[in-house]
Design a protein around this motif. Structure first.
Motif, short mmCIF file in Angstrom:
data_model
loop_
_atom_site.label_atom_id
_atom_site.label_comp_id
_atom_site.label_asym_id
_atom_site.label_seq_id
_atom_site.Cartn_x
_atom_site.Cartn_y
_atom_site.Cartn_z
N LYS A 111 -16.15 6.87 -4.30
CA LYS A 111 -16.40 7.74 -5.46
C LYS A 111 -16.18 9.20 -5.10
CE LYS A 111 -19.73 8.58 -9.16
NZ LYS A 111 -21.00 8.15 -9.78
N ARG A 112 -16.68 9.64 -3.93
CA ARG A 112 -16.49 11.03 -3.52
C ARG A 112 -15.01 11.36 -3.38
NH1 ARG A 112 -21.12 10.00 -0.29
NH2 ARG A 112 -19.80 9.39 1.46
N ASP A 113 -14.26 10.49 -2.74
CA ASP A 113 -12.85 10.76 -2.53
C ASP A 113 -12.10 10.82 -3.87
OD1 ASP A 113 -13.31 10.82 0.16
OD2 ASP A 113 -12.47 8.82 0.57
N THR A 114 -12.45 9.95 -4.79
CA THR A 114 -11.80 9.95 -6.10
C THR A 114 -12.09 11.24 -6.85
OG1 THR A 114 -11.93 7.54 -6.25
CG2 THR A 114 -11.66 8.74 -8.31
N LEU A 115 -13.35 11.64 -6.89
CA LEU A 115 -13.72 12.85 -7.62
C LEU A 115 -13.14 14.09 -6.95
CD1 LEU A 115 -17.40 11.97 -8.57
CD2 LEU A 115 -15.39 11.97 -10.06
N ASP A 116 -13.13 14.14 -5.63
CA ASP A 116 -12.54 15.29 -4.93
C ASP A 116 -11.06 15.44 -5.30
OD1 ASP A 116 -14.95 15.81 -3.73
OD2 ASP A 116 -14.40 14.97 -1.77
N TYR A 117 -10.35 14.33 -5.36
CA TYR A 117 -8.92 14.34 -5.69
C TYR A 117 -8.71 14.87 -7.11
CZ TYR A 117 -4.21 12.38 -6.41
OH TYR A 117 -2.88 12.20 -6.69
N LEU A 118 -9.50 14.41 -8.04
CA LEU A 118 -9.35 14.83 -9.43
C LEU A 118 -9.75 16.30 -9.61
CD1 LEU A 118 -10.77 11.67 -11.25
CD2 LEU A 118 -8.38 12.24 -10.79
#
Length: 867
Positions: free
Chosen positions: A846-853
């Motif tokens: 979840k952290r990696d996804t949100l950081d990317y967005l």
């Protein structure tokens, strides 16, 4: 798609504070849905998602080969559907006798009464599917239903006094449009006391491929007539459901017999002994086979094996034989087979001779191109009875929509290998021949004389672009060779389909259909000796959350799992998002594109759901092309594309039909949506998938579903950059060649119409040149489009666009702050939706996804602020 569309239907844009989009992009965005006024889906009364699944995989289709069968009481003869008629044939005979031949309609799904005196069946007339009854003694046919719904799978009870079937009619609190199980009494005067067996029920699960309302399909009677077997999907997230048994005396007494992902084709059938249940399944493999279980749900065991389909199976009255429809023959067409239950001996039931109800004429077609050379082509033949015809061994295909004001039924067509022969009824026969986009459509009426053989010579006329606009190779970037359809396709046959459509290159995107991946065994086969050099077996990555990706040019391995964010499964996590998949594909030297993007323009202020990841991946330089022409609305997709171009992203236009090339009810023929790649100095006589990818990424191409476009700005072609030291006048030259009439031809600069051209005459050929006063940098492209559908072009409407010619003019490029703000609002919605998901496997995902967005949002925010 893949066929699995990546986005829900979204409302047209009406952005508060971002309204400049509405007419800046010159379609005024309301026009993006103008096609709906004419062209409509086949069987539009069915209210279910993903019609390209249930229509092909469940409803009967017009095929030249058999499609369903039922035994006569002697167990030695069959009544079966073939080429839209019902036929009777002995298993060991080679002559089929035609029993029905409706004018302008097609007959399917026969069920013979136990006494052998009559048959019930389904008839399709372009508007609905109704139930009919046939007296085998005198040939009299009587209509049983007239509700304008879809009525299919009629099954007579063992005593012949009742009938069960599936209908989308509204009755007894059941809403119209969904597949429900019905039972009625039947006698010589018709149906009586028709009633639904089960009530309407809505699932608590969100189902992407299936309606929220449960369905009940595939009825089959118990030998005592007290119960029905059927397939239903209560609380089933994936697949068309489980096999159930229900008591007709008390429908609340129902039990699940077998749980499995069945994809519309299980069709359970109780043996005459009342114990064994025959059904079709692809469990653990890529093709349906016949399986046996029991009413007690014993562990199922396969009865047949192989890599071809076996479906629509029926027991003989004595339980010694099974008849089914397969596609294991050399030509991959549908075929009627009979297998001995004990011993496994198989026989094909082949109609080498056909005794028709009316006289016929043999039409012999010979097709040549503009140079007089024989060429294969796509052919539509409509007989004097307003039915479609094809050679006995040809694959018949049907369009997925049509304009009711112009046609009685959808267009049917087949591919002809330069010379082919077919039988038609006597009278006026209309023949239409098409060979790609660079030849004019040929059409002629032929007076077919009974008992005669009539040669018909077709000389196609070339209408290619002038060579100075480029040396083009055409490619369909989005095809599924096999996708669970009626036919069994091969690379050799797919290459032949492409030749008939005058298509140079096909990208076969290997992808899952629920649990199976039909073409997975072909990965790497394009590099084998003797393989067709114009077919590439690569991949589509499925996530109906982030959007679907085309992964072209993979050389080492498929990216697996082939899907993500599949709710209610072990792969429910939104991780990996599409940016991760793009990196994995690029690591293999692949080319990444977004496929079938938008049905309407996304509206961050109004859309109920907005999770499409395109803008984030473009900002992070993960995307090489966008299917501007594909299985979506071309105008809506172009409106989003223009905004990205305005922000300086040199995102290339691609095109792909999303054709399921082994379907009978085809979304479109292979190559209906294609990209014309300019190979330039590297032009070769035999283009292949390896030499189109670099110019595709570079934007040296135009995309189209019909019109051919040529563009030169200051001598530069699409994908090139015209670098100017100061504002001034530059030359332009354009060309249009089209197989259908074009309404609008326009030069577009930075999203606004720079110049419109008046088209006259047949509106299929146009050339112009002149000068343009260029005072700002950015981009210019040429596009052609129509307001509505054209019956001769099997798509929403004619549309074509070049890639941009980029204009560099120091200090004269207008900042696109409103476009950047649009994507900021889009990403705000995307981030909120991703943050709300509670089914990531780990907190790190979840952290990696949100950081990317959020990093992508920061990029667009900077552009919105003029940085």
């Amino acid at each position: 798609m893949n066929a699995d569309r990546a986005n829900p239907r979204m409302r047209p844009a009406a952005l508060s504070g971002l309204r400049h989009a509405a007419c800046v992009f010159a379609f005024c965005l309301g026009a993006a849905t103008a096609h709906a006024a004419g062209r409509e889906p086949v069987l539009k009364q069915v209210d279910l998602p993903h019609s390209y699944y249930w229509r092909e995989l469940y409803l009967p289709q017009l095929t030249t080969g058999p499609s369903s069968a039922s035994f006569l009481p002697d167990g030695e003869s069959l009544v079966y559907s073939m080429a839209g008629s019902l036929w009777r044939q002995r298993i060991d005979d080679d002559e089929a006798v035609e029993l029905t031949h409706p004018k302008g309609a097609y007959d399917y799904q026969p069920d013979v009464a136990r006494d052998g005196r009559s048959v019930v069946f389904t008839r399709y007339d372009g508007n609905a599917m109704e139930l009919w009854w046939l007296d085998l003694a005198d040939g009299r046919a009587t209509q049983l239903t007239a509700n304008g719904a879809v009525n299919v799978e009629p099954r007579l009870s063992p005593d012949g006094k009742r009938i069960a079937w599936v209908s989308t009619q509204e009755a007894h609190g059941i809403k119209a449009g969904h597949f429900n199980l019905f039972v009625a009494d039947i006698d010589a005067s018709g149906l009586h006391n028709a009633r639904p067996v089960l009530g309407e029920r809505r699932s608590t699960l969100d189902r992407y491929y299936y309606s929220a309302v449960d369905h009940a399909i595939n009825p089959s009677w118990s030998p005592d007539g007290q119960r029905l077997l059927f397939v239903g999907n209560p609380e089933t997230a994936w697949g068309s459901g489980d096999i159930w048994s229900v008591s007709l005396r008390d429908p609340m007494q129902r039990r699940r017999i077998h749980s499995e992902e069945t994809s519309w084709s299980a069709r359970p059938e109780l043996a005459p002994d009342g114990r064994r249940v025959l059904f079709s399944s692809y469990h653990g493999r890529q093709a349906h086979q016949l399986w046996l279980t029991t009413l007690d749900g014993a562990a199922p065991l396969p009865l047949t094996f192989g890599d071809s389909e076996r479906r629509n199976a029926r027991w003989s009255p004595d339980g010694q034989r099974i008849a089914y429809i397969g596609n294991g023959g050399a030509d991959g067409n549908t075929a009627l087979e009979v297998i001995e239950v004990i011993g496994g001996a198989r026989r094909f039931v082949v109609a080498k001779q056909r005794r028709t109800l009316d006289p016929t004429t043999r039409i012999e077609l010979t097709i040549t191109d503009g140079t007089g050379q024989p060429v294969p082509a796509r052919v539509t033949v409509q007989g004097s009875d307003h039915r479609a015809y094809a050679p006995a061994s040809a694959w018949m295909h049907a369009d997925d929509g049509f304009d009711r004001a112009k046609q009685a039924t959808e267009t049917h067509y087949f591919h002809c290998e330069a010379r082919c022969a077919l039988d038609v009824p006597a009278g006026t026969t209309t023949i239409t021949v098409q060979h790609g986009f660079a030849h004019a459509i040929w059409q002629q009426d032929v007076q077919a004389k009974p008992g005669a053989t009539q040669p018909v010579r077709v000389a196609l006329q070339s209408q290619a672009l002038p060579p100075e606009f480029g040396r083009f190779a055409s490619a369909d970037l989005h095809v599924h060779m096999n996708y669970g359809g009626h036919y069994r396709n091969t690379p050799e046959h797919l290459a032949w389909q492409a030749r008939a459509e005058d298509l140079d290159v096909v990208e076969n995107l290997i992808v899952n259909k629920e649990e199976r991946v039909p073409d997975i065994a072909y990965f790497g086969a394009d590099r084998a000796p003797g393989a067709p050099r114009n077919i590439a077996h690569t991949q589509e990555f499925h996530t109906s959350y982030w959007g679907h990706l085309g992964l072209l040019g993979l050389h080492d391995h498929l990216v697996t799992p082939d899907f993500a964010a599949y709710r209610h499964t072990a792969l429910a996590s939104p991780w990996p998002h599409n940016g991760v998949i793009a990196d994995l594909a690029h690591a293999q030297g692949g080319v990444v594109g977004y496929v079938h993007p938008f049905d309407t323009v996304p509206d961050p202020a109004q859309d109920a759901v907005l999770t499409h990841q395109l803008p984030a991946d473009v900002a992070h330089a993960k995307v090489d092309y966008l299917e501007v022409v594909g299985f979506a609305d071309h105008k809506a997709t172009a409106a989003v594309w223009y905004r990205l171009l305005n922000l300086g992203y040199r995102l290339a236009a691609g095109a792909g039909t999303d054709a399921m090339a082994n379907y009978a009810s085809l979304r479109g023929p292979v190559g209906m949506n294609r990209v014309f790649v300019d190979l330039g100095d590297a032009a070769v006589d035999t283009p292949d998938p390896t030499n189109i990818l670099a110019p595709l990424k570079g934007g040296h191409a135009f995309v189209s579903n019909g019109p051919l476009l040529g563009l030169l700005i200051g001598g530069r072609r699409p994908g090139d950059t015209l670098a100017l030291s100061s504002a001034g006048r530059q030359s332009y030259r354009i060309a249009l060649r089209s197989p259908v009439a074009v309404d609008h031809l326009e030069l577009v600069q930075n999203g606004r119409v720079l110049r419109s051209f008046d088209l006259a005459g047949d509106r299929r050929t146009f050339d112009a040149q002149g000068g343009l006063d260029l005072s700002e940098g950015g981009w210019i492209l040429l596009r052609a489009w129509n307001d509505g559908a054209d019956p001769q072009l099997l798509d929403l409407y004619p549309y074509a666009t070049t890639n941009p010619v980029w204009i560099e003019l120091p200090g004269a490029t207008r900042p696109a702050r409103d476009d950047a703000a649009y994507f900021v609002a889009w990403l705000d919605r995307l981030i909120a939706a991703a943050d709300a998901r509670d089914d990531y496997n780990t907190a790190q995902e979840k952290r990696d996804t949100l950081d990317y967005l959020r990093a992508a949002r920061t990029i667009y925010q900077g552009k919105a602020e003029g940085n």
